[in-house]
Write a protein that holds these residues in place. Structure first.
Motif, PDB file in Angstrom:
ATOM      1  N   ARG A  18       0.849  -1.149  -0.083  1.00  0.00           N
ATOM      2  CA  ARG A  18       0.184  -0.091  -0.046  1.00  0.00           C
ATOM      3  C   ARG A  18       0.971   1.208   0.001  1.00  0.00           C
ATOM      4  N   THR A  19       0.781   2.222  -1.089  1.00  0.00           N
ATOM      5  CA  THR A  19       1.364   3.416  -1.087  1.00  0.00           C
ATOM      6  C   THR A  19       0.558   4.600  -1.442  1.00  0.00           C
ATOM      7  N   THR A  20       1.056   5.901  -1.251  1.00  0.00           N
ATOM      8  CA  THR A  20       0.387   6.749  -1.400  1.00  0.00           C
ATOM      9  C   THR A  20      -0.078   7.382  -2.770  1.00  0.00           C
ATOM     10  N   ARG A  21       0.998   6.665  -3.717  1.00  0.00           N
ATOM     11  CA  ARG A  21       0.755   6.907  -4.964  1.00  0.00           C
ATOM     12  C   ARG A  21       1.552   5.933  -5.936  1.00  0.00           C
ATOM     13  N   ASN A  22       1.216   5.741  -7.158  1.00  0.00           N
ATOM     14  CA  ASN A  22       2.115   4.583  -7.918  1.00  0.00           C
ATOM     15  C   ASN A  22       3.427   5.382  -8.120  1.00  0.00           C
ATOM     16  N   GLN A  23       4.442   4.368  -8.507  1.00  0.00           N
ATOM     17  CA  GLN A  23       5.690   4.781  -9.047  1.00  0.00           C
ATOM     18  C   GLN A  23       5.542   3.965 -10.333  1.00  0.00           C
ATOM     19  N   THR A  24       5.840   4.635 -11.306  1.00  0.00           N
ATOM     20  CA  THR A  24       6.005   3.994 -12.865  1.00  0.00           C
ATOM     21  C   THR A  24       7.384   3.534 -13.015  1.00  0.00           C
ATOM     22  N   LEU A  25       7.456   2.762 -14.101  1.00  0.00           N
ATOM     23  CA  LEU A  25       8.838   2.127 -14.258  1.00  0.00           C
ATOM     24  C   LEU A  25       9.478   3.131 -14.925  1.00  0.00           C
ATOM     25  N   ALA A  26       9.091   4.015 -15.687  1.00  0.00           N
ATOM     26  CA  ALA A  26       9.951   5.333 -16.175  1.00  0.00           C
ATOM     27  C   ALA A  26      10.559   5.889 -15.195  1.00  0.00           C
ATOM     28  N   GLU A  27       9.733   6.308 -14.128  1.00  0.00           N
ATOM     29  CA  GLU A  27      10.370   6.993 -12.764  1.00  0.00           C
ATOM     30  C   GLU A  27      11.485   6.189 -12.279  1.00  0.00           C
ATOM     31  N   HIS A  28      11.169   5.103 -11.894  1.00  0.00           N
ATOM     32  CA  HIS A  28      12.172   4.088 -11.352  1.00  0.00           C
ATOM     33  C   HIS A  28      13.603   4.003 -12.328  1.00  0.00           C
ATOM     34  N   HIS A  29      13.234   3.748 -13.610  1.00  0.00           N
ATOM     35  CA  HIS A  29      14.446   3.870 -14.497  1.00  0.00           C
ATOM     36  C   HIS A  29      15.253   5.129 -14.439  1.00  0.00           C
ATOM     37  N   TYR A  30      14.641   6.201 -14.317  1.00  0.00           N
ATOM     38  CA  TYR A  30      15.354   7.240 -14.193  1.00  0.00           C
ATOM     39  C   TYR A  30      15.911   7.457 -12.982  1.00  0.00           C
ATOM     40  N   MET A  31      15.438   7.212 -11.724  1.00  0.00           N
ATOM     41  CA  MET A  31      16.073   7.502 -10.608  1.00  0.00           C
ATOM     42  C   MET A  31      17.252   6.445 -10.483  1.00  0.00           C
TER      43      MET A  31
END
Length: 199
Positions: A25-38
């Motif tokens: 359970r999270t406050t928002r979704n993390q996208t694959l694009a965001e993860h790859h960028y980070m």
């Protein structure tokens, strides 16, 4: 066995629609694009600080290239929870169906990983530490409830074990930089934003 489609460059455009953390359970979704960028940005900084003068431009480019694509099979497979992946690996051993599917849909990713393992295996450790850092940042700041806290605790243990492995295998590098960066990010996430707003 049926032949699976291979990932194509056009599939990368969907990385902003594929989400992670389905079982927490999270406050928002993390996208694959965001993860790859980070992970790419974190890998860049960690590579420079950990490897120092031993890092050349081509090595940094390989690290960032791999970091920017390391979870690309999720574009077709989705984000499978880590406990499920561990259980499948324990049951299947060398015949891991997840790895087999990944190899079929993205053979180039496996080739990138093997090339790094042959040339500079410490580069893979840097990307893994960046991957874990991003996961810890996300779950610490966006996770909700007891389960999310427990996931965060487990990730810290995995991070510490991976850091110890890296220091043991490659003691000539400054692996403590990964711990310092994680601490910096966890404790000063909005410091600049607040300072800007108060200026």
């Amino acid at each position: 066995m049926k032949t699976l489609p291979r990932l194509e460059f056009a599939d990368l455009a969907r990385s902003g629609h594929v989400t992670r953390w389905h079982s927490v359970r999270t406050t928002r979704n993390q996208t694959l694009a965001e993860h790859h960028y980070m992970v790419t940005r974190l890998s860049n900084r960690l590579a420079k600080e950990i490897l120092g003068g031993a890092l050349d431009d081509s090595g940094l480019l390989r690290i960032m290239d791999y970091a920017s694509l390391h979870d690309t099979p999720e574009l077709l497979m989705g984000d499978l929870p880590s406990p499920l992946k561990r259980h499948i690996e324990a049951i299947s051993g060398d015949k891991n169906p997840i790895r087999m599917i990944e190899k079929e849909i993205a053979p180039w990713l496996g080739e990138m990983r093997e090339e790094m393992r042959r040339r500079n295996p410490e580069h893979l450790l840097i990307v893994k530490l960046a991957d874990l850092t991003d996961a810890l940042l996300f779950i610490e700041h966006e996770g909700i409830g007891i389960h999310a806290r427990e996931v965060g605790r487990g990730l810290r243990e995995i991070f510490a074990a991976k850091l110890a492995e890296a220091a043991r295998e490659y003691p000539q590098y400054t692996w403590s930089a990964a711990e310092r960066l994680l601490d910096e990010l966890l404790h000063n996430l909005v410091g600049t934003k607040i300072a800007f707003e108060k200026a």
